[in-house]
Design a protein around this motif. Structure first.
Motif, PDB file in Angstrom:
ATOM      1  N   UNK A   3      14.514  29.735  65.521  1.00  0.00           N
ATOM      2  CA  UNK A   3      14.399  30.904  66.396  1.00  0.00           C
ATOM      3  C   UNK A   3      15.591  30.924  67.346  1.00  0.00           C
ATOM      4  N   UNK A   4      16.761  31.185  66.778  1.00  0.00           N
ATOM      5  CA  UNK A   4      17.992  31.180  67.561  1.00  0.00           C
ATOM      6  C   UNK A   4      18.886  32.316  67.079  1.00  0.00           C
ATOM      7  N   UNK A   9      23.482  32.424  70.499  1.00  0.00           N
ATOM      8  CA  UNK A   9      22.854  31.125  70.681  1.00  0.00           C
ATOM      9  C   UNK A   9      21.586  31.167  71.511  1.00  0.00           C
ATOM     10  N   UNK A  10      21.121  32.362  71.844  1.00  0.00           N
ATOM     11  CA  UNK A  10      19.893  32.488  72.632  1.00  0.00           C
ATOM     12  C   UNK A  10      18.725  31.948  71.822  1.00  0.00           C
ATOM     13  N   UNK A  31      12.793  34.620  71.780  1.00  0.00           N
ATOM     14  CA  UNK A  31      13.792  35.694  71.820  1.00  0.00           C
ATOM     15  C   UNK A  31      13.402  36.818  70.857  1.00  0.00           C
ATOM     16  N   UNK A  32      13.864  38.020  71.152  1.00  0.00           N
ATOM     17  CA  UNK A  32      13.585  39.190  70.327  1.00  0.00           C
ATOM     18  C   UNK A  32      14.604  39.239  69.196  1.00  0.00           C
ATOM     19  N   UNK A  33      14.321  38.520  68.106  1.00  0.00           N
ATOM     20  CA  UNK A  33      15.255  38.425  66.986  1.00  0.00           C
ATOM     21  C   UNK A  33      14.963  39.491  65.945  1.00  0.00           C
ATOM     22  N   UNK A  34      16.025  40.092  65.423  1.00  0.00           N
ATOM     23  CA  UNK A  34      15.916  41.097  64.372  1.00  0.00           C
ATOM     24  C   UNK A  34      16.919  40.775  63.272  1.00  0.00           C
ATOM     25  N   UNK A  49      22.758  39.118  59.356  1.00  0.00           N
ATOM     26  CA  UNK A  49      22.617  38.140  60.426  1.00  0.00           C
ATOM     27  C   UNK A  49      21.271  38.306  61.107  1.00  0.00           C
ATOM     28  N   UNK A  50      20.793  37.242  61.746  1.00  0.00           N
ATOM     29  CA  UNK A  50      19.570  37.296  62.549  1.00  0.00           C
ATOM     30  C   UNK A  50      19.995  37.176  64.005  1.00  0.00           C
ATOM     31  N   UNK A  51      19.984  38.286  64.717  1.00  0.00           N
ATOM     32  CA  UNK A  51      20.496  38.325  66.085  1.00  0.00           C
ATOM     33  C   UNK A  51      19.442  38.871  67.034  1.00  0.00           C
ATOM     34  N   UNK A  52      19.613  38.586  68.309  1.00  0.00           N
ATOM     35  CA  UNK A  52      18.712  39.125  69.321  1.00  0.00           C
ATOM     36  C   UNK A  52      19.074  40.584  69.590  1.00  0.00           C
ATOM     37  N   UNK A  53      18.118  41.316  70.137  1.00  0.00           N
ATOM     38  CA  UNK A  53      18.342  42.730  70.438  1.00  0.00           C
ATOM     39  C   UNK A  53      19.440  42.877  71.485  1.00  0.00           C
ATOM     40  N   UNK A  54      19.502  41.954  72.431  1.00  0.00           N
ATOM     41  CA  UNK A  54      20.549  42.002  73.456  1.00  0.00           C
ATOM     42  C   UNK A  54      21.930  41.781  72.831  1.00  0.00           C
TER      43      UNK A  54
END
Length: 98
Positions: A3-4, A9-10, A31-34, A49-54
């Motif tokens: 979950x990163x 790196x959040x 974290x809000x990952x999408x 990629x799996x990234x956060x919304x921010x």
């Protein structure tokens, strides 16, 4: 799959939920990952990629994936994102020489 965020790196944070009576219970803040498909203009291909919304908002603000990776620190990036950054740098160097 951890979950990163692959770009910033959040990750998971821990803390307390505090009730009205001030009782504290431990919790995890995820974290809000999408899962997103971003396109690299220089490499002319799509990357999943799996990234956060921010982070997704930051990518758009900086002008795309290539510009975001150019400014990003290697310590924050995942192994996949580091390889992508290296490929983009190689392609830019080759285009500058030619």
């Amino acid at each position: 799959m951890s979950r990163r965020c692959e770009l910033t790196g959040k990750g998971v944070q821990t803390g307390n939920l505090v009730s009205h009576s001030n009782r504290k219970t431990r919790t995890r803040f995820l974290p809000n990952l999408v899962n997103v498909t971003l396109t690299s203009d220089i490499l002319a291909r799509a990357v999943r990629l799996r990234v956060s919304a921010a982070a997704l908002r930051s990518v758009e603000h900086r002008g795309g994936l290539d510009a975001f990776l150019a400014k990003a620190r290697d310590e924050e990036l995942s192994q996949n994102a580091r390889e992508l950054k290296r490929d983009i740098a190689k392609k830019q160097a080759a285009a500058a020489q030619a």
